[in-house]
Scaffold this motif. Sequence first.
Motif, short mmCIF file in Angstrom:
data_model
loop_
_atom_site.label_atom_id
_atom_site.label_comp_id
_atom_site.label_asym_id
_atom_site.label_seq_id
_atom_site.Cartn_x
_atom_site.Cartn_y
_atom_site.Cartn_z
N GLY A 227 0.42 -1.11 -0.42
CA GLY A 227 0.18 0.44 0.08
C GLY A 227 1.62 1.17 -0.04
O GLY A 227 2.10 1.09 -0.06
N VAL A 228 0.11 2.17 0.74
CA VAL A 228 0.44 4.15 0.38
C VAL A 228 2.03 3.65 1.14
O VAL A 228 3.11 4.41 0.70
N VAL A 229 2.01 3.45 2.37
CA VAL A 229 3.61 3.48 3.00
C VAL A 229 4.90 2.59 2.50
O VAL A 229 5.58 3.24 2.26
N GLN A 230 4.25 1.40 2.37
CA GLN A 230 5.57 0.57 1.40
C GLN A 230 5.82 1.18 0.57
O GLN A 230 7.12 1.48 -0.36
N LEU A 231 5.37 1.60 -0.32
CA LEU A 231 5.49 2.53 -2.02
C LEU A 231 6.31 4.28 -1.52
O LEU A 231 6.88 3.74 -2.24
N VAL A 232 5.65 4.89 -0.17
CA VAL A 232 6.37 5.95 -0.10
C VAL A 232 7.74 5.59 0.24
O VAL A 232 8.91 6.61 -0.09
N GLU A 233 7.87 4.45 0.71
CA GLU A 233 9.56 4.06 1.47
C GLU A 233 9.73 3.30 0.93
O GLU A 233 10.92 3.84 0.57
N GLY A 234 9.66 2.87 0.15
CA GLY A 234 10.63 2.26 -1.47
C GLY A 234 11.15 3.27 -2.26
O GLY A 234 12.11 3.47 -2.62
N ARG A 235 10.51 5.28 -1.89
CA ARG A 235 11.02 5.86 -2.54
C ARG A 235 12.05 7.06 -1.24
O ARG A 235 12.50 8.28 -1.97
N GLY A 236 12.15 6.70 -0.89
CA GLY A 236 13.23 6.78 0.51
C GLY A 236 12.91 7.29 1.32
O GLY A 236 13.27 8.67 2.09
N GLY A 237 11.35 8.03 1.14
CA GLY A 237 10.13 8.57 2.87
C GLY A 237 9.63 7.89 2.84
O GLY A 237 10.12 6.67 4.00
N SER A 238 8.65 8.31 3.71
CA SER A 238 8.01 7.87 5.18
C SER A 238 6.58 8.02 5.54
O SER A 238 6.55 9.83 5.22
N VAL A 239 5.82 8.16 5.72
CA VAL A 239 4.60 7.81 6.13
C VAL A 239 4.45 7.75 7.07
O VAL A 239 4.32 7.08 8.24
N GLN A 240 3.72 9.29 8.04
CA GLN A 240 3.08 8.89 10.10
C GLN A 240 1.52 9.54 9.34
O GLN A 240 1.46 10.69 9.19
N ILE A 241 0.83 9.29 10.06
CA ILE A 241 -0.75 8.52 10.98
C ILE A 241 -0.23 8.96 11.98
O ILE A 241 -0.13 8.61 12.82
N THR A 242 -1.70 10.68 12.35
CA THR A 242 -1.75 10.59 13.47
C THR A 242 -3.64 10.71 13.67
O THR A 242 -4.42 11.36 12.75
N GLN A 243 -4.10 9.62 14.13
CA GLN A 243 -5.85 10.07 13.94
C GLN A 243 -5.36 10.84 15.21
O GLN A 243 -5.28 11.02 16.25
N SER A 244 -7.22 11.43 15.48
CA SER A 244 -7.68 12.25 15.96
C SER A 244 -9.57 12.33 15.57
O SER A 244 -9.93 11.79 14.94
N ASP A 245 -9.84 12.69 16.84
CA ASP A 245 -11.42 12.92 17.34
C ASP A 245 -12.06 13.92 16.78
O ASP A 245 -12.94 13.73 15.88
N LEU A 246 -11.26 14.78 16.19
CA LEU A 246 -11.75 16.52 15.87
C LEU A 246 -10.14 16.55 14.89
O LEU A 246 -9.71 17.35 15.30
N VAL A 247 -10.30 16.41 13.40
CA VAL A 247 -9.77 17.89 12.19
C VAL A 247 -10.86 18.73 11.93
O VAL A 247 -11.88 18.19 11.48
N VAL A 248 -10.01 19.93 11.05
CA VAL A 248 -10.30 20.75 10.43
C VAL A 248 -10.03 20.51 8.72
O VAL A 248 -8.90 20.42 8.79
N VAL A 249 -11.06 20.42 8.26
CA VAL A 249 -10.40 21.05 6.67
C VAL A 249 -11.43 21.69 6.34
O VAL A 249 -12.45 22.01 5.96
N ASP A 250 -10.64 22.81 6.39
CA ASP A 250 -11.09 24.37 5.85
C ASP A 250 -10.58 24.83 4.77
O ASP A 250 -11.06 26.48 4.15
N ALA A 251 -9.81 24.64 4.00
CA ALA A 251 -9.63 24.98 2.55
C ALA A 251 -10.81 25.23 1.00
O ALA A 251 -11.42 23.70 1.47
N LEU A 252 -11.04 26.00 0.87
CA LEU A 252 -11.98 25.83 -0.56
C LEU A 252 -11.68 25.56 -1.76
O LEU A 252 -10.59 26.52 -1.90
#
Length: 266
Positions: A227-252
């Motif tokens: 999946g995505v995590v293994q794909l990015v790590e294969g490009r030399g990058g990393s993925v960090q995931i932070t779960q939350s009870d409240l996030v705001v998407v305010d870009a329009l």
Amino acid sequence: MTGPGPAATPEPERVAPEPASPEASPEPATARAAPRNARRRLDLVAAALIGVLTLALGFALAVQVRNADEAEVLAGAREEDLVRILDELNLREDRLRQQLSEQRSALQELNGSGSRTGTALEEARRRAQALGILNGTLPAQGEGMTLTVRDPSGDVRVTDLIEVVQELRGAGAETMQVDGIRIGLSTAVTGKPGNLRVDGTALTSPYEFVVIGEPQNMATAMNIPGGVVQLVEGRGGSVQITQSDLVVVDALRPLDRPQYASPDTE
């Protein structure tokens, strides 16, 4: 020597007439007319009262005679006539009950139509809000997660970011933004590694995705094998995931207006 003459006849005493007393003096005309007017008014009032009482007594007698006549008619009616009268009364009662039921039904329909109209309007508002969130024209908030893609070597490609967006949508993401750019249905990812763009706006590593959806499902989808995590790590990058009870998407996103299409009203 002459004899004495005839004796003189005594003169009768004159009695002076006694002066008339004030009581015996004749009354003025106005004094005599006042009692007559008073008696006349009393006679008119008495006549009016007698007339009203006569009318009332006549009306009472008429009502009593009518009731007595109806009672006598019913008492002297045949059984068939009584059955017919009873049927007519039952029919009249049924018509009145039917009219009452129709009025109640009309009232309920009016109340129901008002309620349905209010419910329809509320449903239309909910749909408009949902479409606005999906199109990116309305801000949104809710539970979700923040996914950060680090690309220190600048090898993450356009297809990798498209994979991130597709996997998140497949896992139930409702809306998202990356680096303050709202992701919509017509979002385009362009550029080349190290110089990626979303809808023409350049991105800067690390790429931060803010996503609204069920956080656990989306986190699981990112970490599946291949999946995505293994794909990015294969490009030399990393993925960090932070779960939350409240996030705001305010870009329009700007509202896209169709150039050629128009609603079909037929």
